[in-house]
Structure formats: structure tokens, C-alpha cells
Design an enzyme around this catalytic site. Structure first.
Site, PDB file in Angstrom:
ATOM      1  N   GLY A  71       0.811  -1.211   0.000  1.00 38.96           N
ATOM      2  CA  GLY A  71       0.000   0.000   0.000  1.00 38.96           C
ATOM      3  C   GLY A  71       0.846   1.265   0.000  1.00 38.96           C
ATOM      4  O   GLY A  71       0.522   2.246  -0.664  1.00 38.96           O
ATOM      5  N   SER A 195      -3.601  -3.110  -0.626  1.00 38.73           N
ATOM      6  CA  SER A 195      -2.454  -3.814  -0.050  1.00 38.73           C
ATOM      7  C   SER A 195      -2.848  -5.257   0.270  1.00 38.73           C
ATOM      8  O   SER A 195      -3.893  -5.487   0.886  1.00 38.73           O
ATOM      9  CB  SER A 195      -2.023  -3.101   1.233  1.00 38.73           C
ATOM     10  OG  SER A 195      -1.073  -3.874   1.925  1.00 38.73           O
ATOM     11  N   CYS A 322       2.068   1.114  12.911  1.00 38.45           N
ATOM     12  CA  CYS A 322       3.373   1.752  12.711  1.00 38.45           C
ATOM     13  C   CYS A 322       3.618   2.861  13.722  1.00 38.45           C
ATOM     14  O   CYS A 322       4.729   3.302  13.896  1.00 38.45           O
ATOM     15  CB  CYS A 322       3.485   2.290  11.289  1.00 38.45           C
ATOM     16  SG  CYS A 322       2.061   3.235  10.793  1.00 38.45           S
TER      17      CYS A 322
HETATM   18  N1  PLP Z   1      -2.851   2.991   3.729  1.00 35.40           N
HETATM   19  C1  PLP Z   1      -3.587   2.581   4.761  1.00 35.40           C
HETATM   20  C2  PLP Z   1      -4.945   3.187   4.977  1.00 35.40           C
HETATM   21  C3  PLP Z   1      -3.103   1.608   5.630  1.00 35.40           C
HETATM   22  O1  PLP Z   1      -3.842   1.201   6.662  1.00 35.40           O
HETATM   23  C4  PLP Z   1      -1.817   1.068   5.398  1.00 35.40           C
HETATM   24  C5  PLP Z   1      -1.234   0.095   6.334  1.00 35.40           C
HETATM   25  O2  PLP Z   1      -1.514   0.098   7.509  1.00 35.40           O
HETATM   26  C6  PLP Z   1      -1.088   1.528   4.281  1.00 35.40           C
HETATM   27  C7  PLP Z   1      -1.645   2.485   3.477  1.00 35.40           C
HETATM   28  C8  PLP Z   1       0.269   0.976   3.976  1.00 35.40           C
HETATM   29  O3  PLP Z   1       0.168  -0.307   3.405  1.00 35.40           O
HETATM   30  P1  PLP Z   1       1.408  -1.316   3.449  1.00 35.40           P
HETATM   31  O4  PLP Z   1       1.534  -1.798   4.842  1.00 35.40           O
HETATM   32  O5  PLP Z   1       1.031  -2.402   2.486  1.00 35.40           O
HETATM   33  O6  PLP Z   1       2.589  -0.564   2.957  1.00 35.40           O
END
Ligand code: PLP
Length: 390
Positions: A71, A195, A322
Site C-alpha cells: 500500500g 495492499s 506503525c
Molecule cells: N494505507 C492505509 C490506509 C493503511 O492502513 C496502510 C497500512 O496500515 C497503508 C496504506 C500501507 O500499506 P502497506 O503496509 O502495504 O505498505
């Protein structure tokens, strides 16, 4: 210890069927999908098959799908790929950092960025989007579903505003894909991110839908993979897993399984509120994805609650995975108008395909007990009478 996993917005477990589909691509089907011999043709066919499945989930054509590493990359590719110095971008204050920080970086290279507020339910007002438009607005990026609250944004209305203004519209649908039906034509977006690991496919794979005819600058330079939109040898097992998970997610949505999940989520939420007292749902009153509820429990510390529940075998989160360990309270909850102490006292419960009604019952007992115990320890807490209703 009996363990209940209610943190599926952080990541989901791989479905056994997804693992089975991927397995041959770690072994006998090892070819580089760009090779013209038998081995390459075998993996190329698997990649293209997965592309069809992802396209079917999003309501687009296979050639409009670009596979990425997840993502974060999909969001960065959309934002950096559609905008250049001198352009204006509109986004919202509750985006994932993959969007917010990508936009912040754009400011350093001469792009103007407007970050829109949200209301108390966590909703972006389309009127604010229209008001923020400028003659040089190139991109509007507003997420489809928020990762912390699950609140669904009015993306169709925003898509119409973008079309009228001649701007591109990108939506981060990482937390929406597989949970609610998605039709990129109905949304009217030019780009949409997903993702794998949020829909029971592996971590490290994702996709960006890019509407045919949309000019996109790549992030990486190298081979002509993914129609020159994403250089780099394809992660074949990951892509196969994403394709299988997308196919299964679409079938489950067609069977109406999202309603079952919403039922379990609502039961958890209603009973927690009834049993615990001095608690409220963040994002209440807005449409939400069926698997998420985010609740603030007054007089507790969210991190302490996560640790206490983990010791009992229940995995939940204070918000974005994160940012756990971060001292700052959630930017999403603060943008919604919560006080920092309320934001820090918020817990996200997120269900997955593996969640069953017994998990909810088990978690309920432990949540009530844990909140009561943490409040007993809190010097500021004085006990309130609570409802005996369940
Ligand atoms: N966008 C949203 C809304 C998310 O919740 C996340 C991950 O928590 C991401 C983007 C990032 O995705 P990825 O973990 O695959 O890099």
C-alpha cells in the site's frame, strides 16, 4: 494460551487457500515472468491471472492494475506519479502517513498542498474539497476507509468534484478492499491503492489501479515491467497470493459475508458500551467498514490496555501499528476533535475472516474486566454506576 486476534487492520493472517495457491511459485514454478521460455510463460500466466482477479475486485480492466510492493508504494506511486512542481494537491488530515508524508515531501519540491479537516465523525466534507480547488489543482487524494476508525469517506461525491474540476482523484482503499464493494468507475477515481496483507494475502505485495489514459511517472527506473509503470522483477508468489485473496474476497462480498462481520462487530461494540460505561465509539454516526470499531474508554491508558489484554491472549491496538510506541496521540483521533487523553485512551478492535462469534464473547469478558482493573488503578477515577444490560 487461547489467543484471539482482533488487530486485522494492522495485518491479516494468510488464508490457507491463499498459501496453497502461492506454494508452487516458491518451488517448481520459479521462472522470471519476463522470460520467453516455458518457465517464464508459466509465471507470466499466473501473474496475468492474478491481475484479472484484482481487476474484478475493483471493477476495472486488467491492464489498469500495476502490482507494487504494498500500500505504501501504491500511495507514493500515485502521488509522486501524478503531480509535478507548480501543481496543487488536496488531501485530508486523517490520511495514512504513506499519503500525508508523500504529500509533505511534494511541498519540498514546489507543490502546494491543502490538508482538509474532518468533522467529529471523521468525515471529510465534499464542500470543503470544492472550496479548496484552485486553477492548478492536479490531484485530490482522500482515502476510502480510515485505518483507525474504519470510517468510509464520501469518495463518489469527491470523484464528481474532481471530474468537474479536471483534477485527478486518488483514493487509498487499503482498508476498504475486500471489506466493502469497490467499483472504480462509480468512485470516478484515476488511481486507487490496495495492499495484500490487509485482505489475507501476504505482506509485501499490493496494487495501484491507474485509469487507462492517465499519465503516471514511475517511481523506479529499470525494466519495462508493469507497462513501464513499475520497474522490477515481479514478486510472483506475492502477486499470486494477492490474486487468490482478491478472488476469495469478491466471492465473499457477493455472498454477503460482510453483513455477518458487521453483525459480530456491532455485537462487540454494543456489549462493550453496555458493560463498561464511560466509553464511546470514535466515528459513531458515520458509515464504517464492517470489521472495525474504535472505542475510547475514559480514565485508562490505551497502551496499558493493549499490554494487559495481550497478557490475557487478546490482540488489539491503539491505532496504526506503525505508530505504536509513539508518544504522540493518533493524528486521526485528534483531527476528529478528541482530547489527547481520549485519543490515548482509544482502542481499535478489527475483525478478520478467521474471527468467529466465540472470539467476540471471549474478548468481551476480558475487555470489561481489564477496563475495570485499569480504572481501579487510576488515581483520577471515581466509579460510575453502569448498566446491567447486555
Ligand atoms: N494505507 C492505509 C490506509 C493503511 O492502513 C496502510 C497500512 O496500515 C497503508 C496504506 C500501507 O500499506 P502497506 O503496509 O502495504 O505498505
Amino acid at each position: 494460551m487461547h489467543r484471539i486476534y482482533l488487530d486485522n487492520n494492522a495485518t491479516t493472517p494468510l488464508l490457507p487457500e491463499v498459501f496453497q495457491a502461492m506454494r508452487p511459485y516458491f518451488g517448481e514454478h520459479f521462472g522470471n515472468a519476463s522470460s520467453i521460455h516455458h518457465h517464464g510463460q508459466q509465471t507470466r500466466a499466473a501473474v496475468e491471472d492474478a491481475r484479472e482477479s484484482v481487476a474484478a475486485l475493483l471493477g476495472c480492466r486488467a491492464l489498469e492494475i500495476v502490482f507494487t510492493s504494498g500500500g505504501t508504494e501504491a500511495d507514493n506511486l500515485a502521488i509522486a506519479g501524478l503531480v509535478a512542481a507548480g501543481d496543487h494537491v488536496i488531501t485530508s488530515s486523517i490520511e495514512h502517513h504513506a499519503v500525508l508524508l508523500a504529500c509533505k515531501h511534494l511541498e519540498d519540491i514546489g507543490v502546494d498542498v491543502t490538508v482538509l479537516p474532518v468533522d467529529g465523525r471523521g468525515l471529510v466534507d465534499p464542500v470543503d474539497v470544492r472550496r479548496a480547488l484552485r486553477p492548478n489543482t492536479k490531484l485530490i487524494s482522500v482515502m476510502m476507509a480510515n485505518n483507525e476508525t474504519g470510517v468510509l469517506q464520501p469518495v463518489e461525491e469527491i470523484g464528481k468534484i474532481a471530474a468537474e474540476a479536471g483534477a485527478c482523484f486518488h483514493t487509498d482503499a487499503v482498508q476498504a478492499a475486500g471489506k466493502v464493494a469497490i467499483d472504480v468507475k462509480q468512485i470516478g477515481c484515476h488511481a486507487l491503492s490496495i495492499s495484500g496483507h490487509k485482505l489475507h494475502a501476504p505482506q509485501g505485495v499490493g496494487a495501484l489501479y491507474v485509469r487507462k489514459g492517465t499519465r503516471l511517472r514511475p517511481l523506479f527506473y529499470g525494466g519495462r515491467h508493469e507497462r513501464s509503470r513499475r520497474a522490477g522483477t515481479e514478486n510472483v508468489p506475492g502477486i499470486v497470493g494477492l490474486g487468490k485473496a482478491a478472488k476469495m474476497a469478491k466471492e465473499a462480498l457477493d455472498r454477503g459475508e460482510d453483513k455477518m462481520m458487521a453483525g459480530m462487530r456491532d455485537r462487540l461494540q454494543m456489549r462493550v458500551l453496555a458493560q463498561v460505561g464511560e466509553a464511546a465509539v470514535n466515528g459513531d454516526g458515520a458509515a464504517r467498514v464492517p470489521n472495525t470499531t474504535n472505542i475510547h474508554f475514559d480514565h485508562i491508558d490505551g497502551e496499558a490496555m493493549v499490554i494487559a489484554l495481550d497478557l490475557k491472549g487478546v490482540a488489539v491496538s491503539t491505532g496504526a501499528a506503525c505508530s505504536s510506541g509513539a508518544i504522540e496521540p493518533s493524528h486521526v483521533l485528534i483531527a476528529m476533535g478528541l482530547r489527547p487523553d481520549q485519543a490515548r485512551a482509544s482502542i481499535r478492535f478489527s475483525l478478520g475472516k478467521q474471527t468467529v462469534a466465540e472470539d467476540i464473547d471471549y474478548a468481551l469478558v476480558l475487555v470489561s474486566e481489564t477496563v475495570a482493573r485499569l480504572r481501579e488503578l487510576s488515581p483520577k477515577y471515581t466509579k460510575q454506576p453502569v448498566s446491567t444490560e447486555t
